[in-house]
Motif scaffolding. Sequence first.
Motif, PDB file in Angstrom:
ATOM      1  N   UNK A 394      37.593  37.732  32.507  1.00  0.00           N
ATOM      2  CA  UNK A 394      37.303  39.059  33.063  1.00  0.00           C
ATOM      3  C   UNK A 394      36.667  38.992  34.452  1.00  0.00           C
ATOM      4  N   UNK A 395      35.496  38.335  34.588  1.00  0.00           N
ATOM      5  CA  UNK A 395      34.831  38.127  35.888  1.00  0.00           C
ATOM      6  C   UNK A 395      35.042  39.309  36.839  1.00  0.00           C
ATOM      7  N   UNK A 396      34.581  40.460  36.394  1.00  0.00           N
ATOM      8  CA  UNK A 396      34.781  41.667  37.211  1.00  0.00           C
ATOM      9  C   UNK A 396      33.860  41.706  38.415  1.00  0.00           C
ATOM     10  N   UNK A 397      32.560  41.547  38.172  1.00  0.00           N
ATOM     11  CA  UNK A 397      31.576  41.614  39.250  1.00  0.00           C
ATOM     12  C   UNK A 397      30.974  40.236  39.454  1.00  0.00           C
ATOM     13  N   UNK A 433      28.968  54.064  38.570  1.00  0.00           N
ATOM     14  CA  UNK A 433      27.907  53.339  37.879  1.00  0.00           C
ATOM     15  C   UNK A 433      27.435  52.102  38.632  1.00  0.00           C
ATOM     16  N   UNK A 434      28.329  51.467  39.370  1.00  0.00           N
ATOM     17  CA  UNK A 434      27.940  50.216  40.031  1.00  0.00           C
ATOM     18  C   UNK A 434      27.655  50.408  41.517  1.00  0.00           C
ATOM     19  N   UNK A 435      28.144  51.492  42.121  1.00  0.00           N
ATOM     20  CA  UNK A 435      27.888  51.752  43.525  1.00  0.00           C
ATOM     21  C   UNK A 435      28.883  51.068  44.444  1.00  0.00           C
ATOM     22  N   UNK A 436      28.900  51.515  45.701  1.00  0.00           N
ATOM     23  CA  UNK A 436      29.920  51.085  46.652  1.00  0.00           C
ATOM     24  C   UNK A 436      29.821  49.610  47.008  1.00  0.00           C
ATOM     25  N   UNK A 437      28.602  49.084  47.162  1.00  0.00           N
ATOM     26  CA  UNK A 437      28.482  47.675  47.564  1.00  0.00           C
ATOM     27  C   UNK A 437      29.020  46.750  46.482  1.00  0.00           C
ATOM     28  N   UNK A 438      28.579  46.957  45.255  1.00  0.00           N
ATOM     29  CA  UNK A 438      29.057  46.094  44.180  1.00  0.00           C
ATOM     30  C   UNK A 438      30.537  46.306  43.901  1.00  0.00           C
ATOM     31  N   UNK A 439      31.049  47.497  44.192  1.00  0.00           N
ATOM     32  CA  UNK A 439      32.481  47.738  43.996  1.00  0.00           C
ATOM     33  C   UNK A 439      33.311  46.784  44.841  1.00  0.00           C
ATOM     34  N   UNK A 440      32.763  46.346  45.976  1.00  0.00           N
ATOM     35  CA  UNK A 440      33.494  45.415  46.857  1.00  0.00           C
ATOM     36  C   UNK A 440      33.438  43.976  46.347  1.00  0.00           C
ATOM     37  N   UNK A 441      32.636  43.721  45.324  1.00  0.00           N
ATOM     38  CA  UNK A 441      32.547  42.376  44.751  1.00  0.00           C
ATOM     39  C   UNK A 441      33.515  42.168  43.579  1.00  0.00           C
TER      40      UNK A 441
END
Length: 565
Positions: A394-397, A433-441
């Motif tokens: 999975x390794x999503x974030x 839920x995770x926000x824009x910065x983490x969405x890029x990870x």
Amino acid sequence: MTADLVLRGGRVFNGFSVHPTGTAVAVECGRITAVGPEAAVRAASGPRTGIVDLRGRLVTPGLIDAHAHTFMGGIEALACDVGHCGGADEVQAAVSRYARSTDSRDSPWITGAGWYKGHYDGGFPDASVLDTAVPHRPVYLINRDHHSAWVNTAALRLAGIDDRTPDPADGRIGRRPDGSASGILHEGAMSLVARLLPPITREAVEAGILHGQAHLHALGVTGWQEAIIGEYAGYPDAAPAYRSLAASGRLTGRASGALWVPRGLTLGDLPGLVDSFGARRDLNAAAGFPTSSAKIMVDGVPENRTAAMLEPYESAGCTCGGRTGTDRGPTYLPPEVLDAAAEALEAARFDLHLHAIGDRAVRTALDAVGRAAVALHPTPGGSRSWEPRHTMAHVQLVHPDDVPRFGHLGVTVNAQALWACSDEQMRSLTVPLIGAERARWQYPFASMLAGGAPLAMGSDWPVSDADPWQAIHVAVHRAHPDHGDTGPLVPAEALDLTTALSAYTAGSARVTRSPAGVLRPGAPADLAVLSADPFGPDGPALHRLRADLTIVGGRVVFERAAHRA
């Protein structure tokens, strides 16, 4: 000796790249005997050789799904399957039809799966929707990702769940604003109702495996790893059914399994668990069902805030009735237990199959693998008698600091690439839920590959579509036509087609220790003939590719009608 089968007149992908001169493949006694230009392979033909005219299509190794729940998918497809439903009205209609088609005297329960969080405001529907369809029989529907269940009021009453029922340690009861139970059960809370369900019989598990096997073969999949072998969420251990099917010859795919490590594991439980895993591995292997992996679920999923985060979830995105501003999600094993389990299981020669989605879960899992390596192999660069093939699914974030650690530790990225796009769930639930910065990870496949990480791919079916070409399309484009013109998700993390297809063949074979996954002389004749050549100048869109012919060990296990015409 002459070949039993020759495939000619197309192109050949050997598991790593398109063969520079290969247009034909010869098969004899279940193994590949020749790959190369048609003129060279023709010598293997005889009067009894079967010929497949590829007509310019691509032949590849049979695809291998490195993370699936095949028997669960089959059982759910044969029960009240709501995976095709587009929302509450369609679920109501499907449940009503199923209730009318079944006799409550045989079982009062209605069970099924497949509902999708993206179809509901806030991601989670209410028990009242199911009450309208079936007010008197208890209903238990697992959602598509298998991390939550939706039940009606009758099921809540049978389980004794009300506004005073505490959350279990490894789960959460969904609640309405007034505190009453909403009918949604997350993670370990699912067992509050699942323990009341009628037992799933051996016959039902075998039927599920056979249904799932046929479904995968029709997609060009010749092997898979069952990502959970053991009692989980109301499902029994599927190993006895797999052993039975293997013994009878009805198991045509190359299946393996990962033994389930319970989420309540303690340090005191660990020696007994490792001993029992060793005995189960021997028993299963003797029957033709390898189970040399151990599955550890490190965390959950972000949409119900059970993915483990380094920093708290965004309070604006919290719609599940939980804490805001401080909630970072759980890890299901304390770090000291995870570390000890990783070391003990590797010492017993088990490959770790780690579920990790949040950035804290990824870091915690990498830490455990690294500490086990230091404890078991204190001399850097020293030789090992056995090389582990640990994988993280999975390794999503992934925090940027942890991206290169996969390569350094040799941990295979087990990618469910279909998720790496901006679908409705991503837009309306995950990103808030995770926000824009983490969405890029999210899903940094290309970066992890550049850091030396091995790649494998799996579907997580029935959590998502089992078709490899839907996932490969997203791996290459970071978008999918089914989700509209939303733009690619972190396009810099896209893979090229060669890398993606190699991950789904040779990469998955390596991490599951399968002898297949490559197309070369001596390898098992596990093959898939595609409907076209995606590497050609006029190749179709990747998501439109289909399997026309699937072969396992030289035996045809699926053939699309009129594919030879």
